[in-house]
Write an enzyme that holds these catalytic residues in place. Structure first.
Site, mmCIF file in Angstrom:
data_model
loop_
_atom_site.group_PDB
_atom_site.id
_atom_site.type_symbol
_atom_site.label_atom_id
_atom_site.label_comp_id
_atom_site.label_asym_id
_atom_site.label_seq_id
_atom_site.Cartn_x
_atom_site.Cartn_y
_atom_site.Cartn_z
ATOM 1 N N HIS A 67 0.869 -1.249 -0.082
ATOM 2 C CA HIS A 67 0.098 -0.010 -0.107
ATOM 3 C C HIS A 67 0.846 1.251 0.037
ATOM 4 C CE1 HIS A 67 0.637 -1.629 4.148
ATOM 5 N NE2 HIS A 67 0.636 -0.491 4.373
ATOM 6 N N CYS A 176 -19.633 -15.992 37.395
ATOM 7 C CA CYS A 176 -20.091 -15.963 38.846
ATOM 8 C C CYS A 176 -19.055 -15.609 39.584
ATOM 9 C CB CYS A 176 -20.644 -17.657 38.882
ATOM 10 S SG CYS A 176 -18.957 -18.512 39.182
#
Length: 647
Positions: A67, A176
């Protein structure tokens, strides 16, 4: 992100032959110029080559994403090519990578921090699925590849796998306070229910070991909804905000897992045609009832202080044991000595850190991360004014609801987003919380805390027996449910205030239910079903570790007989421990607590009384379990009673 918006058919090349990386980049750059995406081809091409010098743009599995960010780019775009013969000279993260799929990105310099990142993220996310990437490489025409870039990955699944992927995926999160038994039992219950309903289910367990089975991006994108089965705050809950949500406590999947899954599927059906509003709908559904929010806040705070209490108590205990075992009492008593410093450090963990951490994570449960800073401030203020555990709890509520209100009224958006998030919330929130703690609620809460401490310290005789019996009955009433948690919170609060008898009571009673279930199924073998006897054989082991959950199946199947039986024995155990004045200053349960007992008659006798009380309580509960079961069989008949039990 629809990748079709940043490419076109003339930017897609199929089955190309490139001898080198340079040749591939040059060819795709030419395609970008012909498509009118570049204003200066040479400037852009040099930007791509400069980027190649910084770090590899080859990844793994044949993928490369070069890129360039340049003023020579008119608008963001990418060109893509599949390669007939892999390119071997492409420097990659994986040294063995041979590139057969190339995406060349062209980004205007002005969009370097936005479009560039978004486009890269979308490509990497999609292409991290090897199946998706391989199917792109096998595309026969630019049109096929272009269509695949616009569709979701699941449209590329082979026909032979389609039957599996078309089944709805439901996510679960279980958590829990202790992060052990209930967390995993709830997860197993959801998996079992989903299998019976022919629904795909993936459960993330947020337990004592952290997050296990964390949901991937692919899971989150495919899911039709999520079930939160939790008694403490769910970590990283924002990941699920786009999904329909069903909330329940951690025990619910064991009672009605299919019902929870059905609720998720119904919510998905009602929102399927309006998916753009899923974010808002999820936020509405995430709103907890006030009582639930209060309970979750307390349990979350307690779950975070347990490691601090354990560490502080054990370090202090080890220092004392070392001094007694090696005749170093004088060293322990000498201020500044190494042993004195170790014991002092353990004490500081309890006296200095525990209350601020409690307040902070209670606030976190209510207001998420913005509540942490003001919550810590509230805890420090509670320490300053001597309001202890009660002051920390009040400060946690105060900070949590203050920040929740501020988040609703002062939203971090626009230019001042950073200012609000990193200054207004922590600074203003902490300042308001501190002022209220110091000058409004401080003295009353301090008086209440001191009164509670004095009351506990002065309990003897009948009062101690009543308190111990109440704690014992609460512990076994619902085996980890809200009543059990209320007793647990009281015992932890008493421990934080310096009275260790309630927690010693709690820890001993935790063994009663498991021992009695095992004993009853062995002694009255013919009165219980095969499945109950199988569970009973293992439950005593859980009892040794102080885990009550093994008795849950018995309680659920026959609550009217089992609950009173367990409560009666547990109340006796609690009364014995309390009147014996035995204490425990480290959270724990089961036989692991034997060496840490305090008070009472001391030494071995403490251990005998403490464990013996659990055995006596278990014996009482065992007798009652057997008698009530025989009464049930007499009333309904053996076969009918067992069938009713199995149902």
């Amino acid at each position: 992100m629809n990748l079709q918006n940043v490419t076109s058919l003339d930017l897609i090349k199929i089955n190309q032959h490139y001898a080198t990386k340079y040749e591939a980049i040059e060819s795709l750059t030419e395609a970008l110029e012909v498509a009118g995406k570049l204003s200066d081809k040479e400037q852009y091409f040099n930007a791509v080559l400069d980027r190649e010098k910084l770090s590899p743009t080859g990844f793994e599995g044949g993928l490369a994403i070069p890129h360039g960010k340049s003023k020579g780019v008119k608008e963001a775009a990418f060109a893509v090519a599949t390669v007939s013969k892999p390119i071997e000279d492409w420097e990659s993260v994986d040294p063995t990578n041979q590139v057969d799929l190339v995406f060349l990105l062209a980004i205007p310099e002005a969009e370097a921090g936005s479009t560039h990142v978004s486009l890269l993220a979308e490509l990497v996310t999609r292409l991290s699925d090897p199946t998706y990437k391989d199917q792109l490489v096998k595309m026969k025409s630019p049109h096929d590849l272009y269509e695949a870039l616009g569709d979701a990955e699941d449209k590329l699944v082979d026909k032979e796998e389609a039957g599996e992927e078309t089944r709805p995926l439901v996510l679960g999160v279980t958590a829990c306070p202790a992060g052990i038994a209930h967390t995993y039992m709830a997860a197993e219950a959801l998996m079992k229910a989903a299998k019976e309903m022919n629904v795909r289910m993936k459960v993330e367990k947020q337990g004592a070991n952290g997050i296990e089975g964390r949901h991937s991006k692919k899971d989150l994108s495919e899911a039709v909804g999520v079930i939160f089965a939790n008694d403490v705050a769910v970590k990283d809950q924002e990941r699920f905000k786009h999904l329909p949500t069903v909330k329940a406590n951690v025990a619910s999947p064991m009672k009605d897992g299919k019902g929870l899954i059905e609720k998720v599927l119904q919510k998905k059906q009602s929102t399927a045609s309006n998916t753009e509003h899923l974010d808002d709908m999820s936020e509405d559904e995430d709103h907890k009832p006030f009582k639930t929010e209060i309970k979750d806040s307390i349990l979350t705070g307690i779950s975070y202080i347990i490691p601090i209490i354990v560490a502080g108590g054990m370090i202090s205990a080890f220092a004392t044991l070392i001094a007694q075992g090696f005749g170093l009492e004088d060293v322990l008593a000498t201020e500044g000595s190494w042993l004195f410093q170790i014991k002092t450090l353990g004490g500081l963990l309890l006296s200095t850190l525990m209350v601020p951490i409690l307040a902070a994570y209670m606030a976190y449960s209510i207001a998420d991360k913005p509540g942490l800073g003001p919550g810590f401030a509230a805890g420090v203020a509670a320490n300053m004014i001597g309001s202890g555990f009660l002051g920390g709890m009040l400060g946690g509520f105060l900070a949590g609801y203050l920040l929740k209100f501020m988040k609703q009224k002062i939203k971090p958006s626009g230019t001042f987003a950073g200012f609000v998030s990193f200054w207004v919330y922590p600074v203003l929130g902490s300042l308001i919380t501190i002022l209220i703690m110091l000058f409004v609620v401080g003295e009353p809460v301090t008086w209440l805390n001191e009164t509670l401490i004095n009351w506990l310290d002065g309990m003897t005789g009948t009062n101690a027996i009543i308190l111990g019996a109440l704690i014992g009955g609460f512990v076994s009433f619902d085996l980890g449910g809200p009543v059990n948690k209320a007793a647990y919170t009281f015992c932890i609060g008493a421990m934080a205030s310096g009275n260790f008898i309630p927690y010693a009571t709690f820890a001993s009673v935790k063994m009663v239910s498991a021992f009695s279930v095992t004993a009853a199924t062995i002694i009255a073998n013919k009165s219980f079903s095969q499945s109950e006897k199988a569970v009973g054989k293992q439950t005593w082991i859980l009892g040794l570790a102080g885990i009550t959950e093994g008795a849950i199946p018995f309680m659920i199947n026959d609550p009217l007989r089992v609950i009173p039986s367990l409560v009666a024995g547990s109340a006796v155990t609690g009364a014995i421990i309390s009147v014996a004045n035995i204490g425990l200053n480290v959270p724990g349960a089961g036989i692991f607590s034997l060496a840490l007992l305090q008070g009472g008659t001391g030494g071995v006798m403490n251990a005998v009384l403490w464990f013996g009380a659990a055995v006596i309580g278990a014996a009482i509960s065992t007798i009652l379990l057997i008698l009530t079961r025989k009464q049930k069989i007499k009333k309904y008949g053996y076969e009918k009673a067992l069938k009713q039990q199995a149902a």
